[in-house]
Design a protein around this motif. Structure first.
Motif, PDB file in Angstrom:
ATOM      1  N   LYS A  40       0.825  -1.205   0.000  1.00  0.00           N
ATOM      2  CA  LYS A  40       0.000   0.000   0.000  1.00  0.00           C
ATOM      3  C   LYS A  40       0.861   1.258   0.000  1.00  0.00           C
ATOM      4  CE  LYS A  40      -3.782   2.270   2.484  1.00  0.00           C
ATOM      5  NZ  LYS A  40      -4.700   2.213   3.642  1.00  0.00           N
ATOM      6  N   TYR A  41       1.982   1.237   0.715  1.00  0.00           N
ATOM      7  CA  TYR A  41       2.839   2.422   0.810  1.00  0.00           C
ATOM      8  C   TYR A  41       3.452   2.795  -0.541  1.00  0.00           C
ATOM      9  CZ  TYR A  41       7.150  -0.433   0.744  1.00  0.00           C
ATOM     10  OH  TYR A  41       8.171  -1.276   0.381  1.00  0.00           O
ATOM     11  N   LEU A  42       3.505   1.847  -1.466  1.00  0.00           N
ATOM     12  CA  LEU A  42       4.041   2.113  -2.801  1.00  0.00           C
ATOM     13  C   LEU A  42       2.959   2.487  -3.808  1.00  0.00           C
ATOM     14  CD1 LEU A  42       6.610  -0.818  -3.172  1.00  0.00           C
ATOM     15  CD2 LEU A  42       7.109   1.568  -2.619  1.00  0.00           C
ATOM     16  N   TYR A  43       1.730   2.005  -3.591  1.00  0.00           N
ATOM     17  CA  TYR A  43       0.686   2.140  -4.606  1.00  0.00           C
ATOM     18  C   TYR A  43      -0.502   3.004  -4.175  1.00  0.00           C
ATOM     19  CZ  TYR A  43       3.234  -1.250  -7.335  1.00  0.00           C
ATOM     20  OH  TYR A  43       4.225  -1.864  -8.066  1.00  0.00           O
ATOM     21  N   GLN A  44      -0.520   3.437  -2.908  1.00  0.00           N
ATOM     22  CA  GLN A  44      -1.611   4.299  -2.450  1.00  0.00           C
ATOM     23  C   GLN A  44      -1.071   5.433  -1.584  1.00  0.00           C
ATOM     24  OE1 GLN A  44      -4.864   4.454  -3.096  1.00  0.00           O
ATOM     25  NE2 GLN A  44      -4.979   2.679  -4.438  1.00  0.00           N
ATOM     26  N   LYS A  46       0.379  14.949   0.529  1.00  0.00           N
ATOM     27  CA  LYS A  46       1.771  15.166   0.901  1.00  0.00           C
ATOM     28  C   LYS A  46       2.697  14.485  -0.104  1.00  0.00           C
ATOM     29  CE  LYS A  46       2.262  11.169   4.001  1.00  0.00           C
ATOM     30  NZ  LYS A  46       2.651  10.717   5.353  1.00  0.00           N
ATOM     31  N   ILE A  47       3.936  14.902  -0.060  1.00  0.00           N
ATOM     32  CA  ILE A  47       4.989  14.301  -0.868  1.00  0.00           C
ATOM     33  C   ILE A  47       5.945  13.636   0.086  1.00  0.00           C
ATOM     34  CG2 ILE A  47       6.900  14.823  -2.451  1.00  0.00           C
ATOM     35  CD1 ILE A  47       5.114  17.283  -3.334  1.00  0.00           C
ATOM     36  N   GLU A  48       6.468  12.484  -0.297  1.00  0.00           N
ATOM     37  CA  GLU A  48       7.331  11.744   0.615  1.00  0.00           C
ATOM     38  C   GLU A  48       8.512  11.134  -0.115  1.00  0.00           C
ATOM     39  OE1 GLU A  48       4.995   8.602   2.297  1.00  0.00           O
ATOM     40  OE2 GLU A  48       4.256   7.946   0.355  1.00  0.00           O
ATOM     41  N   ALA A  49       9.585  10.936   0.639  1.00  0.00           N
ATOM     42  CA  ALA A  49      10.752  10.210   0.149  1.00  0.00           C
ATOM     43  C   ALA A  49      10.701   8.806   0.721  1.00  0.00           C
ATOM     44  CB  ALA A  49      12.034  10.916   0.570  1.00  0.00           C
ATOM     45  N   LEU A  50      11.083   7.815  -0.068  1.00  0.00           N
ATOM     46  CA  LEU A  50      11.042   6.436   0.392  1.00  0.00           C
ATOM     47  C   LEU A  50      12.022   5.597  -0.396  1.00  0.00           C
ATOM     48  CD1 LEU A  50       7.850   4.626  -0.947  1.00  0.00           C
ATOM     49  CD2 LEU A  50       8.820   6.683  -1.963  1.00  0.00           C
ATOM     50  N   GLN A  51      12.363   4.458   0.170  1.00  0.00           N
ATOM     51  CA  GLN A  51      13.249   3.506  -0.490  1.00  0.00           C
ATOM     52  C   GLN A  51      12.387   2.433  -1.140  1.00  0.00           C
ATOM     53  OE1 GLN A  51      16.565   4.251  -0.112  1.00  0.00           O
ATOM     54  NE2 GLN A  51      17.284   2.685  -1.515  1.00  0.00           N
ATOM     55  N   HIS A  63      13.411  -8.428 -12.298  1.00  0.00           N
ATOM     56  CA  HIS A  63      13.348  -7.619 -11.085  1.00  0.00           C
ATOM     57  C   HIS A  63      13.821  -6.201 -11.393  1.00  0.00           C
ATOM     58  CE1 HIS A  63      12.841 -11.433  -8.970  1.00  0.00           C
ATOM     59  NE2 HIS A  63      12.422 -10.710  -7.944  1.00  0.00           N
ATOM     60  N   PHE A  64      13.254  -5.246 -10.684  1.00  0.00           N
ATOM     61  CA  PHE A  64      13.614  -3.844 -10.837  1.00  0.00           C
ATOM     62  C   PHE A  64      13.679  -3.218  -9.457  1.00  0.00           C
ATOM     63  CE2 PHE A  64      11.983   0.614 -11.428  1.00  0.00           C
ATOM     64  CZ  PHE A  64      13.131   1.126 -12.017  1.00  0.00           C
ATOM     65  N   GLU A  65      14.798  -2.594  -9.148  1.00  0.00           N
ATOM     66  CA  GLU A  65      14.972  -1.925  -7.853  1.00  0.00           C
ATOM     67  C   GLU A  65      15.172  -0.435  -8.107  1.00  0.00           C
ATOM     68  OE1 GLU A  65      17.602  -2.183  -3.725  1.00  0.00           O
ATOM     69  OE2 GLU A  65      17.976  -3.594  -5.354  1.00  0.00           O
ATOM     70  N   GLU A  66      14.209   0.360  -7.680  1.00  0.00           N
ATOM     71  CA  GLU A  66      14.233   1.788  -7.992  1.00  0.00           C
ATOM     72  C   GLU A  66      15.056   2.594  -7.000  1.00  0.00           C
ATOM     73  OE1 GLU A  66      10.938   4.578 -10.196  1.00  0.00           O
ATOM     74  OE2 GLU A  66      10.287   3.015  -8.828  1.00  0.00           O
ATOM     75  N   GLY A  67      15.160   2.088  -5.762  1.00  0.00           N
ATOM     76  CA  GLY A  67      15.984   2.771  -4.769  1.00  0.00           C
ATOM     77  C   GLY A  67      15.303   3.997  -4.181  1.00  0.00           C
ATOM     78  N   LEU A  68      16.105   5.005  -3.848  1.00  0.00           N
ATOM     79  CA  LEU A  68      15.586   6.212  -3.196  1.00  0.00           C
ATOM     80  C   LEU A  68      14.748   7.023  -4.183  1.00  0.00           C
ATOM     81  CD1 LEU A  68      15.566   7.977  -0.625  1.00  0.00           C
ATOM     82  CD2 LEU A  68      17.623   9.107  -1.502  1.00  0.00           C
ATOM     83  N   CYS A  69      13.511   7.315  -3.793  1.00  0.00           N
ATOM     84  CA  CYS A  69      12.574   8.028  -4.676  1.00  0.00           C
ATOM     85  C   CYS A  69      11.762   9.040  -3.892  1.00  0.00           C
ATOM     86  CB  CYS A  69      11.602   7.042  -5.340  1.00  0.00           C
ATOM     87  SG  CYS A  69      12.363   5.903  -6.511  1.00  0.00           S
ATOM     88  N   VAL A  70      11.165   9.954  -4.620  1.00  0.00           N
ATOM     89  CA  VAL A  70      10.154  10.870  -4.081  1.00  0.00           C
ATOM     90  C   VAL A  70       8.860  10.591  -4.836  1.00  0.00           C
ATOM     91  CG1 VAL A  70       9.416  13.287  -4.055  1.00  0.00           C
ATOM     92  CG2 VAL A  70      11.706  12.676  -3.278  1.00  0.00           C
ATOM     93  N   GLU A 116       6.428  19.898 -10.153  1.00  0.00           N
ATOM     94  CA  GLU A 116       7.104  21.073  -9.590  1.00  0.00           C
ATOM     95  C   GLU A 116       7.047  21.049  -8.066  1.00  0.00           C
ATOM     96  OE1 GLU A 116       9.078  23.430 -10.923  1.00  0.00           O
ATOM     97  OE2 GLU A 116       8.909  22.092 -12.665  1.00  0.00           O
ATOM     98  N   GLN A 117       5.916  20.612  -7.507  1.00  0.00           N
ATOM     99  CA  GLN A 117       5.805  20.482  -6.047  1.00  0.00           C
ATOM    100  C   GLN A 117       6.770  19.420  -5.526  1.00  0.00           C
ATOM    101  OE1 GLN A 117       1.666  19.711  -5.176  1.00  0.00           O
ATOM    102  NE2 GLN A 117       0.967  21.572  -6.193  1.00  0.00           N
ATOM    103  N   MET A 118       6.914  18.341  -6.284  1.00  0.00           N
ATOM    104  CA  MET A 118       7.864  17.295  -5.900  1.00  0.00           C
ATOM    105  C   MET A 118       9.291  17.842  -5.891  1.00  0.00           C
ATOM    106  SD  MET A 118       6.140  14.179  -8.121  1.00  0.00           S
ATOM    107  CE  MET A 118       7.430  12.960  -7.861  1.00  0.00           C
ATOM    108  N   LYS A 119       9.620  18.661  -6.887  1.00  0.00           N
ATOM    109  CA  LYS A 119      10.963  19.237  -6.964  1.00  0.00           C
ATOM    110  C   LYS A 119      11.215  20.220  -5.824  1.00  0.00           C
ATOM    111  CE  LYS A 119      11.668  18.530 -11.910  1.00  0.00           C
ATOM    112  NZ  LYS A 119      11.899  19.147 -13.233  1.00  0.00           N
ATOM    113  N   GLU A 120      10.184  20.951  -5.420  1.00  0.00           N
ATOM    114  CA  GLU A 120      10.317  21.846  -4.267  1.00  0.00           C
ATOM    115  C   GLU A 120      10.597  21.039  -2.999  1.00  0.00           C
ATOM    116  OE1 GLU A 120       6.739  24.151  -4.124  1.00  0.00           O
ATOM    117  OE2 GLU A 120       7.123  25.113  -6.079  1.00  0.00           O
ATOM    118  N   PHE A 121       9.905  19.915  -2.853  1.00  0.00           N
ATOM    119  CA  PHE A 121      10.144  19.021  -1.707  1.00  0.00           C
ATOM    120  C   PHE A 121      11.584  18.511  -1.735  1.00  0.00           C
ATOM    121  CE2 PHE A 121      10.450  14.682  -0.109  1.00  0.00           C
ATOM    122  CZ  PHE A 121       9.860  14.762   1.147  1.00  0.00           C
ATOM    123  N   MET A 122      12.062  18.123  -2.918  1.00  0.00           N
ATOM    124  CA  MET A 122      13.442  17.643  -3.040  1.00  0.00           C
ATOM    125  C   MET A 122      14.431  18.705  -2.588  1.00  0.00           C
ATOM    126  SD  MET A 122      13.238  15.884  -6.829  1.00  0.00           S
ATOM    127  CE  MET A 122      11.813  14.916  -7.320  1.00  0.00           C
TER     128      MET A 122
END
Length: 214
Positions: free
Chosen positions: A11-15, A20-25, A143-150, A166-172
């Motif tokens: 759920k944390y990846l697909y919902q 809010k915008i978040e960073a996750l592995q 398999h695909f590993e995306e790593g650190l993402c926003v 643009e909001q995501m880039k501001e968060f970054m």
């Protein structure tokens, strides 16, 4: 019958929240995948080749689901997951407003119980039922590993995605992260709504960008 609740598990990846915008592995996950490119002068929603690739992906994914659900021993049921697209360009930086030079990898997540042998059996079943095709032959299991993402949930038509990005880039920028979409990473969309059925202002699309620490 064993039930794999993939939508709850991931759920944390697909919902993600649209508020809010978040960073996750993002971990290594298994996908059915197919590569392609949008024809010059076209765009994803109008490309016949893209439509063929999408259809082939769903055909294999639903065949896999019903193969495992109907088997006589160790039957497993699970939901077919959302279609995803990794988008980029052959050279230079990705521009979401220019659509006819995009290359893509379409993906649908598959449970780890799917082996290469099971995958090939499913492909052969689709081939027998619907005939062979170039798209069917191109689909692979990997398999695909995306790593650190926003990431965040974008609600609305695809055309309004640039404002959300643009909001995501501001968060970054605030969090010491740098957008890695370009030569080293690709714009990621996860399609939770069917554009043929959903009202454009209510469509839900997860937007995810790989990032590096700046």
């Amino acid at each position: 019958m064993k039930i794999l609740d993939l939508k709850k598990q991931f759920k944390y990846l697909y919902q993600p929240s649209a508020k809010k915008i978040e960073a996750l592995q993002v971990p290594s996950l298994q996908f059915a995948m197919i590569d392609g490119a949008i024809e010059k002068g076209s765009e994803p929603g109008k490309s016949p080749v893209f439509a063929e690739a999408t259809q082939a992906m769903y055909s294999v994914s639903y065949t896999l689901k019903f193969m495992l659900k109907k088997r006589k021993t160790n039957a497993i049921d699970y939901p077919v997951m959302a279609l995803e697209g990794l988008w980029g360009v052959e050279d230079g930086f990705f521009d979401i407003t220019i659509k006819d030079n995009w290359s893509y990898t379409l993906m649908i997540m598959q449970p780890e119980v799917i082996t290469a042998e099971i995958f090939e059996d499913a492909r052969e079943q689709v081939r027998r039922k619907k005939g062979d095709s170039d798209m069917l032959s191109k689909i692979r299991l990997a398999h695909f590993e995306e790593g650190l993402c926003v990431q965040t949930m974008h609600v609305g038509p695809y055309a309004t995605e640039p404002a959300t990005i643009e909001q995501m880039k501001e968060f970054m920028a605030v969090n010491g992260l740098k957008d890695n979409v370009g030569p080293n990473g690709r714009h990621h969309e996860i399609y939770l709504s069917d554009p043929r059925k959903a009202s454009p202002d209510k469509m839900k699309t997860v937007l995810r960008h790989p990032v590096i620490k700046s």
